[in-house]
Design a protein around this motif. Structure first.
Motif, mmCIF file in Angstrom:
data_model
loop_
_atom_site.group_PDB
_atom_site.id
_atom_site.type_symbol
_atom_site.label_atom_id
_atom_site.label_comp_id
_atom_site.label_asym_id
_atom_site.label_seq_id
_atom_site.Cartn_x
_atom_site.Cartn_y
_atom_site.Cartn_z
ATOM 1 N N ALA A 117 -1.639 5.418 5.029
ATOM 2 C CA ALA A 117 -1.457 4.941 3.498
ATOM 3 C C ALA A 117 -2.494 3.583 3.536
ATOM 4 C CB ALA A 117 -0.378 5.461 2.637
ATOM 5 N N ALA A 118 -1.814 2.593 4.710
ATOM 6 C CA ALA A 118 -3.047 1.728 5.093
ATOM 7 C C ALA A 118 -4.011 1.430 5.533
ATOM 8 C CB ALA A 118 -1.094 0.939 5.565
ATOM 9 N N TYR A 119 -4.861 2.497 5.070
ATOM 10 C CA TYR A 119 -6.465 2.643 6.349
ATOM 11 C C TYR A 119 -6.411 2.435 7.683
ATOM 12 C CZ TYR A 119 -6.850 1.624 1.185
ATOM 13 O OH TYR A 119 -7.065 1.082 -0.592
ATOM 14 N N GLY A 120 -5.682 3.462 8.090
ATOM 15 C CA GLY A 120 -5.651 3.233 10.384
ATOM 16 C C GLY A 120 -5.444 1.936 10.391
ATOM 17 N N GLN A 121 -4.414 0.928 9.910
ATOM 18 C CA GLN A 121 -3.963 0.096 10.290
ATOM 19 C C GLN A 121 -3.277 -0.159 11.560
ATOM 20 O OE1 GLN A 121 -3.593 -3.863 8.307
ATOM 21 N NE2 GLN A 121 -3.892 -2.562 6.152
ATOM 22 N N GLN A 122 -3.721 -0.294 12.286
ATOM 23 C CA GLN A 122 -2.584 0.298 14.514
ATOM 24 C C GLN A 122 -1.393 -0.851 14.022
ATOM 25 O OE1 GLN A 122 -3.316 2.102 16.021
ATOM 26 N NE2 GLN A 122 -1.832 1.622 17.199
ATOM 27 N N LYS A 123 -1.164 -1.889 13.357
ATOM 28 C CA LYS A 123 -0.228 -3.086 13.763
ATOM 29 C C LYS A 123 0.893 -1.720 13.082
ATOM 30 C CE LYS A 123 -2.508 -5.899 11.056
ATOM 31 N NZ LYS A 123 -2.685 -7.212 9.859
ATOM 32 N N VAL A 124 0.615 -1.200 12.083
ATOM 33 C CA VAL A 124 1.534 -0.584 11.312
ATOM 34 C C VAL A 124 2.297 0.532 12.167
ATOM 35 C CG1 VAL A 124 2.147 1.754 9.875
ATOM 36 C CG2 VAL A 124 0.453 -0.577 8.986
ATOM 37 N N LEU A 125 1.695 0.998 13.776
ATOM 38 C CA LEU A 125 2.174 1.946 14.276
ATOM 39 C C LEU A 125 2.602 1.145 15.608
ATOM 40 C CD1 LEU A 125 -0.096 4.333 14.632
ATOM 41 C CD2 LEU A 125 1.967 4.617 13.837
ATOM 42 N N ASP A 126 2.519 0.007 15.862
ATOM 43 C CA ASP A 126 2.887 -0.700 17.091
ATOM 44 C C ASP A 126 4.324 -1.748 16.610
ATOM 45 O OD1 ASP A 126 1.215 0.551 18.312
ATOM 46 O OD2 ASP A 126 -0.692 -0.885 18.818
#
Length: 203
Positions: free
Chosen positions: A63-72
């Motif tokens: 939902a956050a346009y694939g921003q990697q920081k959400v995962l990391d």
């Protein structure tokens, strides 16, 4: 660390150390401090969703346009504004009387003003929800900085997708995402600001 120091050294982090986590106690304390931010009438019209598990991160990542920081990042807060907190103001009234030393008569006047300004006024409800959530998010980021944590605020997300993924009620608006964790290498320092003379008029 002073507030001045936190403001001067804080930066929006894009790269987090994915190997480091936050405890539930750390998350709870950040929200406790965030809720010391001001709200009109002490309405406290905010709500926080702490996205910590891997499955929840995957939903938010989409939902956050694939921003990697959400995962990391150790976790990401969905900071929401509540549209109908005025309808639940009795819980605030209770704390005002029991903990704030406010008389029942004064609390009743307080409640009447809240209802008068918010009831059937969608524009005020939405504006106040955004103001309150934004103030809480900044307080949260300063609290995190003071605790040696890094933050990455994000406006780049699909509000409807976030609401659907986390089953938010229609009265709860996702205003901003704040990733929280420990910074990895490669982040930029705080970006320079315009001179104060360009953004200040003293009348």
């Amino acid at each position: 660390m002073s507030v001045k120091q936190a403001l001067e050294q804080r930066t929006a982090v894009n790269f987090f150390d994915a190997s480091k986590a936050l405890t539930d106690d750390q998350i709870t304390e950040l929200v406790r401090l965030a809720t010391l931010a001001p709200t009109a009438f002490n309405l406290q019209n905010w709500h926080f969703v702490a996205v910590k598990s891997e499955s929840a991160k995957q939903k938010l990542h989409a939902a956050a346009y694939g921003q990697q920081k959400v995962l990391d990042a150790a976790m990401t807060f969905i900071v929401c504004g509540e549209l109908e907190s005025h309808q639940k103001f009795d819980r605030v009234v209770k704390t005002l009387i029991e903990q704030g030393g406010v008389s029942e008569a004064d609390a009743a006047v307080w409640k009447a003003k809240v209802i008068a300004t918010h009831e059937n006024n969608a524009e005020v409800q939405r504006a106040e929800a955004f103001r309150s959530a934004s103030l809480a998010a900044m307080a949260l980021m300063l609290a995190a900085e003071e605790q040696g944590l890094a933050t990455g605020p994000m406006s780049g997300f699909d509000p409807a997708a976030v609401s659907a993924a986390f089953e938010l009620p229609v009265t709860r608006i996702p205003v901003i995402l704040v990733a929280v964790g420990y910074a990895a290498e490669g982040n930029y320092p705080q970006k320079p600001r315009l001179a104060v003379t360009e953004v200040l008029d003293i009348c």
